[in-house]
Design a protein around this motif. Sequence first.
Motif, PDB file in Angstrom:
ATOM      1  N   ALA A  67       0.829  -1.211   0.000  1.00  0.00           N
ATOM      2  CA  ALA A  67       0.000   0.000   0.000  1.00  0.00           C
ATOM      3  C   ALA A  67       0.859   1.256   0.000  1.00  0.00           C
ATOM      4  O   ALA A  67       0.496   2.280  -0.604  1.00  0.00           O
ATOM      5  CB  ALA A  67      -0.931  -0.008   1.204  1.00  0.00           C
ATOM      6  N   GLN A  68       2.019   1.202   0.667  1.00  0.00           N
ATOM      7  CA  GLN A  68       2.915   2.356   0.674  1.00  0.00           C
ATOM      8  C   GLN A  68       3.483   2.617  -0.718  1.00  0.00           C
ATOM      9  O   GLN A  68       3.673   3.766  -1.114  1.00  0.00           O
ATOM     10  CB  GLN A  68       4.040   2.142   1.690  1.00  0.00           C
ATOM     11  N   ARG A  69       3.754   1.580  -1.462  1.00  0.00           N
ATOM     12  CA  ARG A  69       4.206   1.764  -2.853  1.00  0.00           C
ATOM     13  C   ARG A  69       3.098   2.396  -3.702  1.00  0.00           C
ATOM     14  O   ARG A  69       3.356   3.213  -4.591  1.00  0.00           O
ATOM     15  CB  ARG A  69       4.617   0.433  -3.470  1.00  0.00           C
ATOM     16  N   PHE A  70       1.870   1.992  -3.447  1.00  0.00           N
ATOM     17  CA  PHE A  70       0.725   2.526  -4.179  1.00  0.00           C
ATOM     18  C   PHE A  70       0.601   4.032  -3.937  1.00  0.00           C
ATOM     19  O   PHE A  70       0.169   4.780  -4.815  1.00  0.00           O
ATOM     20  CB  PHE A  70      -0.544   1.799  -3.734  1.00  0.00           C
ATOM     21  N   THR A  91       5.971  11.417 -20.795  1.00  0.00           N
ATOM     22  CA  THR A  91       4.604  11.914 -20.722  1.00  0.00           C
ATOM     23  C   THR A  91       3.879  11.187 -19.612  1.00  0.00           C
ATOM     24  O   THR A  91       4.227  10.061 -19.249  1.00  0.00           O
ATOM     25  CB  THR A  91       3.859  11.705 -22.056  1.00  0.00           C
ATOM     26  N   PHE A  92       2.844  11.826 -19.058  1.00  0.00           N
ATOM     27  CA  PHE A  92       2.165  11.226 -17.910  1.00  0.00           C
ATOM     28  C   PHE A  92       0.803  11.884 -17.684  1.00  0.00           C
ATOM     29  O   PHE A  92       0.555  13.003 -18.131  1.00  0.00           O
ATOM     30  CB  PHE A  92       3.027  11.365 -16.642  1.00  0.00           C
ATOM     31  N   ASN A  93      -0.049  11.160 -16.972  1.00  0.00           N
ATOM     32  CA  ASN A  93      -1.345  11.680 -16.520  1.00  0.00           C
ATOM     33  C   ASN A  93      -1.384  11.888 -15.008  1.00  0.00           C
ATOM     34  O   ASN A  93      -2.249  12.592 -14.505  1.00  0.00           O
ATOM     35  CB  ASN A  93      -2.476  10.723 -16.900  1.00  0.00           C
ATOM     36  N   GLY A  94      -0.491  11.214 -14.284  1.00  0.00           N
ATOM     37  CA  GLY A  94      -0.435  11.320 -12.835  1.00  0.00           C
ATOM     38  C   GLY A  94       0.950  10.957 -12.359  1.00  0.00           C
ATOM     39  O   GLY A  94       1.763  10.420 -13.118  1.00  0.00           O
ATOM     40  N   ASN A  95       1.236  11.255 -11.091  1.00  0.00           N
ATOM     41  CA  ASN A  95       2.553  10.915 -10.549  1.00  0.00           C
ATOM     42  C   ASN A  95       2.479   9.936  -9.393  1.00  0.00           C
ATOM     43  O   ASN A  95       3.455   9.719  -8.685  1.00  0.00           O
ATOM     44  CB  ASN A  95       3.317  12.177 -10.132  1.00  0.00           C
ATOM     45  N   SER A  96       1.317   9.325  -9.217  1.00  0.00           N
ATOM     46  CA  SER A  96       1.123   8.334  -8.157  1.00  0.00           C
ATOM     47  C   SER A  96      -0.125   7.535  -8.478  1.00  0.00           C
ATOM     48  O   SER A  96      -1.108   8.084  -8.998  1.00  0.00           O
ATOM     49  CB  SER A  96       0.961   9.027  -6.805  1.00  0.00           C
ATOM     50  N   CYS A  97      -0.108   6.250  -8.154  1.00  0.00           N
ATOM     51  CA  CYS A  97      -1.321   5.443  -8.336  1.00  0.00           C
ATOM     52  C   CYS A  97      -2.478   6.031  -7.533  1.00  0.00           C
ATOM     53  O   CYS A  97      -3.616   6.115  -7.994  1.00  0.00           O
ATOM     54  CB  CYS A  97      -1.081   4.007  -7.886  1.00  0.00           C
TER      55      CYS A  97
END
Length: 489
Positions: A67-70, A91-97
């Motif tokens: 969960a911490q990785r998430f 390119t990206f849409n977010g920087n974390s799950c």
Amino acid sequence: MNCKIIHTSMRNAASLLAVALCFAVCFTCPATLQAQQDPGPRSGPAGAGNYFPTLNSVEQNFFTEAAQRFLEVDSVTGSVAGEAGSGLGPTFNGNSCAQCHAQPAAGGSSPGLASPQNPVPNPQLALAVLDGATNTVPSFITATGPVREARFIMVPGQFGVPDGGVHDLYTIKGRTDAPGCALDQPNFSQQLANRNVIFRIPTPTFGLGLVEATPDATLQANLAANQSTKFRLGIGGLLNTSGNDGTVTRFGWKAQNKSLLMFAGEAYNVEQGVANELFPNERNAIPGCIFNGSPEDATNMLDPSGNPTGTASAMSSDLVNFAVFMRLSAPPAPAPPTGSTQNGAAQFAQVGCALCHSPSLTTGTSRYTGMSNVTYNPYSDFALHHMGGGLSDGIHQGAAGPDQFRTAPLWGIGQRLFFLHDGRTSDLLQAIEAHADCSGSSFISNQDARDFQNASRSNCKSEANGVIHNFNTLPASVQQDILNFLRSL
């Protein structure tokens, strides 16, 4: 005015104007008067985001560490304070799950200002200029709207060539940890003008280990059940399958992904731009924008303290940890039943909703403690169904055509903020009505119009039409009970 006559004549209409006119007229017909209303997201505890309750202590610890990785935030090289993960972009849409999968807890769907648990604006706004980035926020990303990814239906500039791929919102251009990168964003304004953009929002991940542990034969038998009733209502459906081994795929809006590892690997590569052991090649790998070796995420030879024999989580890649977090998570807990929600559940089945939104399925043998032969309540058959032109997105994925979508699981819908694959509405009643096809729905929005323009006219019919007709003939009080039941899940 007779809605049935109008709806019949609509099947021969050739223009969007005629479609919109029929929608407007039929919206006033008695069957679709909205005296009832969506009670809105349920307040109180999230009832989701924890591990499956029967896991042993080792499995629980793995989940907790995963969960911490998430939750981990990625930067380009891992050198930015508070952004210890590495591999973001180009390119990206977010920087974390957890940035996208946040409501009502980490692992859920899109956050938003309407959330009682997480009253924050869409995080994709601030992300545009984080750490010096020079991105412009696209018009379809708003403070009160859902987290979205954008796909192009056709390849820009290549007439008639299907695209279907994700075109990320942002690039690492200008970021302090990406010196020299000159990659520009896609021209979303132009593609919106060309009606060439469709959207997807995050799917919740709670309880997905139970779905993964469900045998193909169980899903096949469930789809084959109640065939005569389904036939009378116009319901068909098929299971999407892997092109490699022919087995059932079940994750994603079009059930395009075989496993949670595949689901996580694709998302890590596409949504955050992190090359991993399943998707080892960098996307948009132009000169000056590559700062790490590939794959950027891989099995660890040493744990963070330099120990070669760390915990299972510490020695595993981010990708494996993401999959474990989803695989070992508990399904969302429903609210205690009331008289209204109990009647709503009965009517939900009576009108035919449960023929696709299957109330229960049973897992097979699982290697995880207490997850074998478990009957769970996803309210989905995980099959593909034709939803008609109003919902068609113009995209093919595996066996899924433009208007075919996996039956969205309804567990946890009581706390969800946005509905349908593109998050076009926050109103559960509107989402229900949008299940009818483009010539029979009583709901239309600007996004519906865009989708209709993009949709194939050859299959302007939804398998849900008969069920929506049954729903619309119910008294308003009974419809309200169904809405209350759904918000209790």
